[in-house]
Enzyme design. Sequence first.
Site, PDB file in Angstrom:
ATOM      1  N   LYS A 224       0.849  -1.211   0.000  1.00  0.00           N
ATOM      2  CA  LYS A 224       0.000   0.000   0.000  1.00  0.00           C
ATOM      3  C   LYS A 224       0.872   1.243   0.000  1.00  0.00           C
ATOM      4  O   LYS A 224       0.773   2.118   0.867  1.00  0.00           O
ATOM      5  CB  LYS A 224      -0.959  -0.007   1.193  1.00  0.00           C
ATOM      6  CG  LYS A 224      -1.941  -1.160   1.122  1.00  0.00           C
ATOM      7  CD  LYS A 224      -3.334  -0.808   1.509  1.00  0.00           C
ATOM      8  CE  LYS A 224      -4.247  -1.995   1.334  1.00  0.00           C
ATOM      9  NZ  LYS A 224      -3.803  -3.260   1.947  1.00  0.00           N
TER      10      LYS A 224
ATOM     11  N   ASN B  83       9.825  10.112  -6.105  1.00  0.00           N
ATOM     12  CA  ASN B  83      11.214   9.649  -5.980  1.00  0.00           C
ATOM     13  C   ASN B  83      11.344   8.502  -4.978  1.00  0.00           C
ATOM     14  O   ASN B  83      12.052   7.526  -5.232  1.00  0.00           O
ATOM     15  CB  ASN B  83      12.132  10.805  -5.569  1.00  0.00           C
ATOM     16  CG  ASN B  83      13.580  10.367  -5.552  1.00  0.00           C
ATOM     17  OD1 ASN B  83      14.128   9.989  -6.595  1.00  0.00           O
ATOM     18  ND2 ASN B  83      14.184  10.339  -4.383  1.00  0.00           N
ATOM     19  N   THR B  84      10.628   8.592  -3.863  1.00  0.00           N
ATOM     20  CA  THR B  84      10.713   7.514  -2.873  1.00  0.00           C
ATOM     21  C   THR B  84      10.097   6.236  -3.430  1.00  0.00           C
ATOM     22  O   THR B  84      10.617   5.132  -3.221  1.00  0.00           O
ATOM     23  CB  THR B  84      10.000   7.941  -1.561  1.00  0.00           C
ATOM     24  OG1 THR B  84      10.543   9.194  -1.157  1.00  0.00           O
ATOM     25  CG2 THR B  84      10.201   6.926  -0.453  1.00  0.00           C
TER      26      THR B  84
HETATM   27  P1  BMP Z   1      -8.835 -11.169   5.244  1.00  0.00           P
HETATM   28  O1  BMP Z   1      -9.504 -12.035   4.157  1.00  0.00           O
HETATM   29  O2  BMP Z   1      -8.141 -11.949   6.282  1.00  0.00           O
HETATM   30  O3  BMP Z   1      -9.764 -10.128   5.790  1.00  0.00           O
HETATM   31  O4  BMP Z   1      -7.635 -10.380   4.511  1.00  0.00           O
HETATM   32  C1  BMP Z   1      -7.871  -9.390   3.560  1.00  0.00           C
HETATM   33  C2  BMP Z   1      -6.568  -8.896   2.974  1.00  0.00           C
HETATM   34  O5  BMP Z   1      -6.847  -7.872   2.029  1.00  0.00           O
HETATM   35  C3  BMP Z   1      -5.611  -8.286   3.983  1.00  0.00           C
HETATM   36  O6  BMP Z   1      -4.288  -8.534   3.532  1.00  0.00           O
HETATM   37  C4  BMP Z   1      -5.897  -6.795   3.917  1.00  0.00           C
HETATM   38  O7  BMP Z   1      -4.781  -6.008   4.239  1.00  0.00           O
HETATM   39  C5  BMP Z   1      -6.242  -6.629   2.437  1.00  0.00           C
HETATM   40  N1  BMP Z   1      -7.189  -5.528   2.162  1.00  0.00           N
HETATM   41  C6  BMP Z   1      -8.421  -5.455   2.771  1.00  0.00           C
HETATM   42  O8  BMP Z   1      -8.800  -6.303   3.578  1.00  0.00           O
HETATM   43  N2  BMP Z   1      -9.262  -4.413   2.463  1.00  0.00           N
HETATM   44  C7  BMP Z   1      -8.918  -3.446   1.580  1.00  0.00           C
HETATM   45  O9  BMP Z   1      -9.726  -2.564   1.341  1.00  0.00           O
HETATM   46  C8  BMP Z   1      -7.677  -3.527   0.951  1.00  0.00           C
HETATM   47  C9  BMP Z   1      -6.830  -4.583   1.245  1.00  0.00           C
HETATM   48  O10 BMP Z   1      -5.670  -4.668   0.634  1.00  0.00           O
END
Ligand code: BMP
Length: 212
Positions: free
Chosen positions: A61, A67-68
Amino acid sequence: MTGSRIILALDVPDRKRALEVASAVSPYISYIKINWPLVLAAGTDIIRDLGEFRPVICDLKLADIPNTLKLIADEISKRSPFGVIAHAFVGSDCLKELVNHSPEMKVFAVVAMSHPGSRDVMDSQVDRLIDIARSSGVYGVVAPANKPDLLSRVRKMMPDTVIISPGSGAQGGDPVEGIRAGADFIIVGRSLYGAADPAKEAQRLMITTSSR
Ligand code: BMP
């Protein structure tokens, strides 16, 4: 490829267990998504190691200046992942930098989120975030399977973009509903890696989402 529409969200902060789960479910999934818990626990070489099973999407995310982002992309791409996830809200100059700097690494932009707090800011900005993602030329976007109305809106505005969708299982959404609302791939974490038999659960999810 397996033809599966399931992406494993491997949020297991333990290298050995992560490799075990990846090995067990790999016949039934298309991609492995890793996030900070596993990267921090196991180090960045886990990207290459998991790539032996399925293509890896690095869900870091990213949200920073161009640049970073370029410096981060250089480090990640040494481990040959399939893709990387960045936030759209940072703006098109940032996303374009990622897209153009490492063309071999697909960029996915977060345009809507699955958790309740996304109503505070993000949900009302979805059209703007889609515009940013679209004008940046990203390969795909992240949008929630547990908010089918929002997901359908993203699909309608981005008919040709790959949509990957979290929010089913542990967060209450239904994977089949997510597919019907427009997701290409359903991201599943806890309800998959935490199942009594992850391989069996992955197979079940693959079958239920395949013909929709
Ligand atoms: P889980 O099915 O255990 O809830 O995991 C969902 C995954 O999707 C996690 O890695 C979470 O960081 C990612 N995620 C999310 O749940 N909701 C978002 O809106 C965006 C995500 O990347």
